[in-house]
Design a protein around this motif. Structure first.
Motif, short mmCIF file in Angstrom:
data_model
loop_
_atom_site.label_atom_id
_atom_site.label_comp_id
_atom_site.label_asym_id
_atom_site.label_seq_id
_atom_site.Cartn_x
_atom_site.Cartn_y
_atom_site.Cartn_z
N LEU A 1 -38.08 -1.71 -2.35
CA LEU A 1 -38.73 -1.06 -1.20
C LEU A 1 -37.69 -0.21 -0.50
CD1 LEU A 1 -40.61 -4.28 -0.02
CD2 LEU A 1 -41.63 -2.33 -1.21
N VAL A 2 -37.70 1.09 -0.79
CA VAL A 2 -36.71 2.03 -0.27
C VAL A 2 -37.31 2.69 0.96
CG1 VAL A 2 -35.28 4.04 -0.80
CG2 VAL A 2 -35.84 2.39 -2.60
N ASP A 3 -36.85 2.29 2.14
CA ASP A 3 -37.50 2.68 3.39
C ASP A 3 -36.71 3.77 4.11
OD1 ASP A 3 -39.33 2.60 5.47
OD2 ASP A 3 -38.18 1.12 6.58
N GLY A 4 -37.39 4.90 4.38
CA GLY A 4 -36.80 5.94 5.20
C GLY A 4 -35.82 6.82 4.47
N GLU B 1 -40.06 10.58 -12.67
CA GLU B 1 -39.78 9.15 -12.84
C GLU B 1 -41.04 8.31 -12.77
OE1 GLU B 1 -36.81 8.64 -13.80
OE2 GLU B 1 -36.28 10.72 -13.33
N GLY B 2 -42.20 8.96 -12.82
CA GLY B 2 -43.46 8.23 -12.84
C GLY B 2 -43.98 7.83 -11.48
N THR C 1 -39.52 -2.34 -12.98
CA THR C 1 -39.35 -2.56 -11.54
C THR C 1 -40.43 -1.83 -10.76
OG1 THR C 1 -36.96 -2.81 -11.80
CG2 THR C 1 -37.78 -2.28 -9.59
N ARG C 2 -41.15 -2.55 -9.90
CA ARG C 2 -42.10 -1.92 -8.97
C ARG C 2 -41.30 -1.29 -7.84
NH1 ARG C 2 -47.91 -3.38 -9.93
NH2 ARG C 2 -48.17 -2.31 -7.97
N CYS C 3 -41.70 -0.11 -7.40
CA CYS C 3 -40.90 0.58 -6.39
C CYS C 3 -41.79 1.36 -5.44
CB CYS C 3 -39.91 1.54 -7.06
SG CYS C 3 -38.78 2.35 -5.90
N LEU C 4 -41.49 1.25 -4.14
CA LEU C 4 -42.13 2.04 -3.09
C LEU C 4 -41.04 2.74 -2.31
CD1 LEU C 4 -44.59 2.80 -1.25
CD2 LEU C 4 -44.05 0.74 0.07
N VAL C 5 -41.19 4.06 -2.14
CA VAL C 5 -40.25 4.86 -1.37
C VAL C 5 -41.00 5.46 -0.19
CG1 VAL C 5 -38.75 6.89 -1.39
CG2 VAL C 5 -38.86 5.41 -3.40
N THR C 6 -40.50 5.30 1.02
CA THR C 6 -41.15 5.91 2.19
C THR C 6 -40.31 7.07 2.69
OG1 THR C 6 -40.09 4.59 3.93
CG2 THR C 6 -42.00 3.62 2.83
N VAL C 7 -41.01 8.09 3.20
CA VAL C 7 -40.33 9.32 3.63
C VAL C 7 -41.26 10.07 4.56
CG1 VAL C 7 -41.21 10.68 1.69
CG2 VAL C 7 -39.04 11.31 2.73
N ARG C 8 -40.72 10.90 5.43
CA ARG C 8 -41.57 11.75 6.26
C ARG C 8 -42.21 12.84 5.40
NH1 ARG C 8 -39.15 12.23 12.38
NH2 ARG C 8 -38.43 10.08 12.55
N PRO D 1 -47.55 1.44 -9.70
CA PRO D 1 -46.28 0.69 -9.74
C PRO D 1 -45.14 1.41 -9.06
CG PRO D 1 -47.27 0.88 -11.93
CD PRO D 1 -48.06 1.75 -11.04
N ARG D 2 -45.20 2.74 -9.02
CA ARG D 2 -44.15 3.52 -8.36
C ARG D 2 -44.81 4.54 -7.43
NH1 ARG D 2 -39.82 4.78 -13.25
NH2 ARG D 2 -39.49 2.60 -13.87
#
Length: 1013
Positions: free
Chosen positions: A393-396, A441-442, A422-429, A304-305
């Motif tokens: 969807l937190v991008d970049g 935060e799980g 809340t389902r959450c995806l964070v993208t990062v280098r 979910p996260r």
């Protein structure tokens, strides 16, 4: 007829009495139980009904009753039609849920075929009863009450209820099915309608069982918390805006094919990529972590996260767009069905930085991406978050300046604590933030992997398929055929070139650079670059130099720029973005930078103003884009960094670059500047990085600087031996990597890092484990050193060596590494058919973990002549029986999970171990209990992901000598059927750490039951 809304799911039900119903699927109907009775139709010995779907077939469909509740307790029933009432494609997606607010909910409706709506000679007609749902009015009776908006109808001719015939009709709250009509309560003069809440129906065990059997892909249950009817209409518009923005993918190089359009349907060009996650497996009562590699969508399903790490151009943003557009349209595949219907909030961090926002409030979430839709109703985003329907969807994240990342983390953590569903995806280098940055935060970590050779070939096919779509625009049919034929030939040639050219394959490991190569191959008829800098230079020359000439477009804006002109202008914009820690700028800012650049470009200045030149670059270069009103950016940050690096070098500002060497956002620019540098400049950059590393206050800061110096030494055309040795000696002096971050730094250097990696002698288990995992990512060059690590005394190290098999050539790895090492105290994971066939080369193995599709015959051949004590089978949809086990009666521990076609488990009786440990899921257990014979040799049984209806007395029948039962269950589990087993020990756990589980019947077991948190 194609249906357009959920209201079109209404059906008429003809049984003992006439009623209404709602289509859950094309052939599954939910209605009221009191409509049914044995003998309701002639010559029928069990309850049946006839159903008519006005929006589908006009011919009535005979239905069987697959479940019915007692009318006094749960007045609902499920009917199964003998043919589809409506084609699948004609059904609008169904949402269903429960009212989770005590406030009146407006804009609700009940649909059906009541007596009051008859016409002609008592013929049926539908009614739409609008009203306000009053959640507290029927609280004690377990009913939902709809208070009608209109004047109540008069009683029927016989004095009965005018609503007769409405029973079973769907109650909708906006687009969400929340119940079915049940009765006309006395005392309200027909102004109220009672309904059975869907939530109470869903709690019935029989209903849940029938639903799993007849509708296994049912959508998730929602909680309706909003009493704001304007939210419903807005969400439909918002979903359309999300689809309009994110269902199109810009594919590099495709706008060269004849039009200005380089935006393509995302599904045409979308390529599912592989990602890696740590996997926790239970092994002899202990938990171990090993890498799990699957398609990224499959890994996201159970997380979910997620923090998704990936290199520049690896496809992170494309994945975010794909998730957003499909979640909004409810078209995600089955494994991600839990995301269907969630409201996606895409938060491009580059936009936050450009707008000066670090901690957006919920009301800003729908507007950050500047979608083509009006502002939402006040408080709408907060209500979506509160209801648990948000997909964030937190991008970049790396595109925020370093000082802003900690505040952004606090904002995200606080938001998710306030709205934990809340389902959450964070993208990062990969190296932008620490491994455990959001662990508290799980969040779980995933790493997007470089494209495999197979993925590269798939991408080549997808790119050329999208390119061929362009040919459909040609009105000249012979010309279109010629272009398609040319693209067919180019695709074959490039596929062959990738097969034989390892250097080219290594350049194409990200979707961005693979697309660049496809475009260059088409333009240059096979002449392809050899280095990354050659690739960028060729791409810029293609985009800035010959595009308009190639397409016979002459001065479309009255301006002509050659390659050098365009590059000089874009460099000034790129360097401004880097210096200001930005990836976006306004039109006014871009015009100002172009004006400064044009001061030295008289022939450009003579052709038009800076504003006109900017318009030309936006329209013609393909490198700049205007994503929304007054927001300009490069098509990809890689090109921004490349051009900024060129400007720093051309403007003799290398010292400025070096002054920021410790800052992560500048390091990509430094990596790229080395390709622009001459001999003396390269020495200046590398020496400056070594000096900064020597002056670093602690190893935490020293690692990235020394790694960056090594990357520059690898990329430089010329480095003298003395400086080259200083670079690698400094990195070697840091010692073996102490954590995943340091391993990541070394892995980023590729096989060049091999000479400084330590030999296994003298390393403890943890050190050897980290180096062995690092070696597994370095390709065939690492095989000799991996072979030496395979002789380490620690099983932990050898486990890590063995886990690298899935990332290497199966035959070479088996021969050069695995065949030379001890495996009788480690577990070996394999999924490919080639790996199964290579088992014959290997010595004794403690545990075999075999994933993916292998038939029983394949396993028999692969395991021939081998002693197998512990065997794990998972994710296998080709396995129908376990007959291969007849050749291996010595098996002591068998694990069978995720084998949906397994139907024959009779071979279990051939296992001779007097104390067999067996682990299965409900599919495997179902196959076991269908056999005639008990399994007395099973003394330990593990059952995974069960529900309360699966644990029953058959366990005691088929496993009479069971001493220990381990259960991993969903939300509830009833142990009462096992109460007769006086000596049985039980261990019960929820499906995920921190999950909540309701256990019924625990009082029968006392201290023989352990509930694992």
């Amino acid at each position: 007829m194609r249906l357009r809304s959920v209201e079109d799911r209404l059906v008429a039900v003809l049984a003992e009495s006439q009623g209404s119903g709602v289509l859950l699927t094309p052939d599954l109907v939910l209605t009221s139980a009191h409509l049914l009775s044995v003998g309701c139709l002639p010559n029928v010995s069990r309850p049946q009904a006839v159903v008519i779907a006005p929006g589908g077939r006009t011919v009535p469909a005979r239905c069987d009753v697959v479940w019915a509740g007692h009318p006094s307790r749960c007045d609902a029933a499920l009917l199964r039609a003998r043919h589809a009432l409506i084609p699948e494609e004609g059904l609008a997606p169904l949402r269903w849920g429960a009212i989770a607010t005590g406030q009146p909910v407006q804009a609700c409706q009940v649909l059906g075929f009541p007596q009051v709506q008859r016409y002609g000679e008592d013929e049926l007609e539908a009614v739409q009863v609008a009203g306000t749902l009053l959640p507290l009015s029927g609280l004690l009776r377990g009913r939902s009450v709809l208070r009608c908006d209109h004047h109540p109808p008069a009683p029927g001719p016989d004095g009965g209820s005018p609503w007769a015939g409405l029973s079973g009709g769907p109650l909708f709250t906006g687009p969400v099915l929340c119940g079915i009509a049940s009765s006309d309560p006395m005392g309200w003069d027909h102004s109220s309608i009672d309904a059975i809440p869907l939530a109470s129906i869903a709690e019935d065990a029989g209903f849940a069982s029938a639903l799993r059997h007849h509708w296994p892909d049912a959508p998730p249950f929602e909680e309706v918390r909003s009493s704001h009817p304007e939210d419903i209409a807005y969400e439909e518009r918002y979903a359309k805006a999300v689809k309009a923005r994110y269902s199109r993918l810009e594919i590099f190089g495709l706008d060269d094919l004849g039009s200005n359009e380089n935006s393509w349907d995302l599904d045409t060009a979308y390529l599912s990529l592989e990602a890696r996650a740590p996997r926790h497996t239970a092994d002899h009562g202990e938990h171990h972590t090993r890498p799990e590699t699957q398609r990224v969508e499959d890994l996201l399903a159970s997380r979910p996260r997620t923090v998704l790490r990936g290199e520049a151009g690896a496809g992170k943003t494309t994945l975010v767009w794909w998730l957003a557009s499909h979640a909004a349209c409810r078209t995600l595949p089955a494994k991600l069905s839990a995301l269907n219907g969630l409201v996606p909030f895409v938060v491009p961090m580059r936009s936050l930085a450009a707008q000066g926002i670090v901690t957006p409030t919920p009301d800003r979430l729908p507007t950050i991406a500047q979608l083509p839709v009006e502002d939402p109703p006040s408080g709408w985003a907060g209500r979506v978050l509160e209801s648990g329907r948000a997909l964030l969807l937190v991008d970049g994240l790396d595109e925020l300046p370093q000082p802003d990342r900690a505040p952004a983390r606090r904002w995200l953590a606080e938001l998710l604590r306030l709205h934990p569903r809340t389902r959450c995806l964070v993208t990062v280098r990969p190296l932008a933030v620490a491994d455990s940055w959001l662990e508290s935060e799980g969040f779980e970590e995933l790493l997007l992997l470089p494209m495999s050779d197979t993925d590269i070939q798939a991408f080549v096919g997808a790119w050329h398929r999208a390119a061929r779509l362009e040919c459909e625009r040609f009105t000249d049919a012979p010309h279109a055929r010629r272009q398609r034929g040319r693209l067919d030939s180019l695709e074959r040639d490039l596929a062959q070139e990738f097969e034989r050219n390892a250097t080219l394959r290594d350049l194409a490991r990200t979707p961005l650079l693979c697309a660049v190569i496809c475009a260059l191959h088409r333009r240059r008829s096979g002449l392809l670059p050899r280095t990354r800098w050659d690739l960028y230079r060729a791409a810029l020359a293609m985009l800035l130099g010959g595009r308009d000439d190639y397409r016979r477009i002459h001065k479309p804006e009255g301006i002509t720029l050659d390659v050098d002109d365009g590059q000089q202008l874009l460099q000034r914009i790129a360097v401004w973005l880097v210096r200001n820690g930005r990836v976006e700028l306004s039109r006014e800012q871009a015009v100002r930078q172009l004006g400064l650049a044009m001061g030295g470009l008289r022939h450009v200045r003579e052709q038009g103003s800076a504003d006109q030149v900017l318009t030309h670059l936006l329209n013609r270069s393909g490198l700049l884009q205007e994503r929304s009103t007054d927001v300009i950016q490069f098509i990809h940050r890689t090109f921004q960094d490349y051009l900024a690096a060129k400007e720093f070098r051309d403007n003799d500002s290398l010292d400025e670059l070096l002054g920021h060497a410790a800052e992560e956002q500048w390091q990509d620019v430094i990596r790229l500047v080395i390709g622009h540098c001459g001999r003396s400049e390269a020495r200046r950059v590398i020496s400056g990085l070594l000096k900064a590393a020597d002056e670093a206050s602690d190893p935490e800061a020293e690692w990235p600087l020394r790694t960056l110096a090594a990357a520059c030494a690898i990329g430089s055309a010329y480095v003298d031996d003395e400086l080259y040795d200083a670079v690698w000696n400094g990195l070697k002096a840091l010692g073996p990597p102490r954590d995943g971050r340091e391993s990541g730094f070394l892995a980023s250097l590729g096989p060049d890092v091999l000479p400084i990696l330590p030999e296994p002698e003298g390393l403890d288990a943890d050190q050897g484990d980290r180096v062995a995992r690092l070696l597994g990512s370095l390709g065939d060059s690492a095989l000799p050193l991996l072979g030496r690590y395979g002789k380490h005394s620690s099983p932990q190290v050898r486990n890590s060596v063995a886990s690298g098999w899935g990332f290497q050539h199966p035959g070479r790895y088996a021969t050069e590494v695995l065949a030379t090492m001890r495996l009788d105290d480690v577990g070996l994971h394999l999924s490919l058919p080639e790996q199964v066939s290579e088992l014959r080369r290997l010595g004794p193995i403690r545990s075999l973990y075999i994933e993916q599709n292998h038939s029983s015959a394949d396993l028999r051949r692969g395991l021939e002549g081998r002693e197998v004590r512990e065997l794990w089978l998972s994710g296998n949809s080709a396995l129908c029986d376990l007959d291969f086990l007849r050749d291996h009666p010595e098996v002591e521990h068998l694990f069978v999970i995720g084998c949906p076609r397994l139907a024959d488990t009779s071979a279990l009786s051939a296992l001779a171990s007097p104390s067999l440990r067996l682990v299965m899921d409900s599919t495997g257990l179902g196959a076991v209990v269908s056999e005639a014979e008990a399994l007395p040799q099973v003394t330990e049984l593990g059952l995974s992901l069960l529900d309360h209806s699966t644990v029953n007395k058959q366990i005691l029948r088929f496993f009479p000598n069971l001493a220990l039962l381990r259960l991993i269950a969903d939300e509830s589990l009833d142990l009462s059927p096992l109460r007769e087993a006086q000596t049985l020990q039980l261990e019960v756990a929820p499906p995920a750490p921190g999950g909540k589980l309701e256990v019924l019947g625990a009082e029968h077991f006392g201290d023989r039951l352990q509930i694992i948190p």
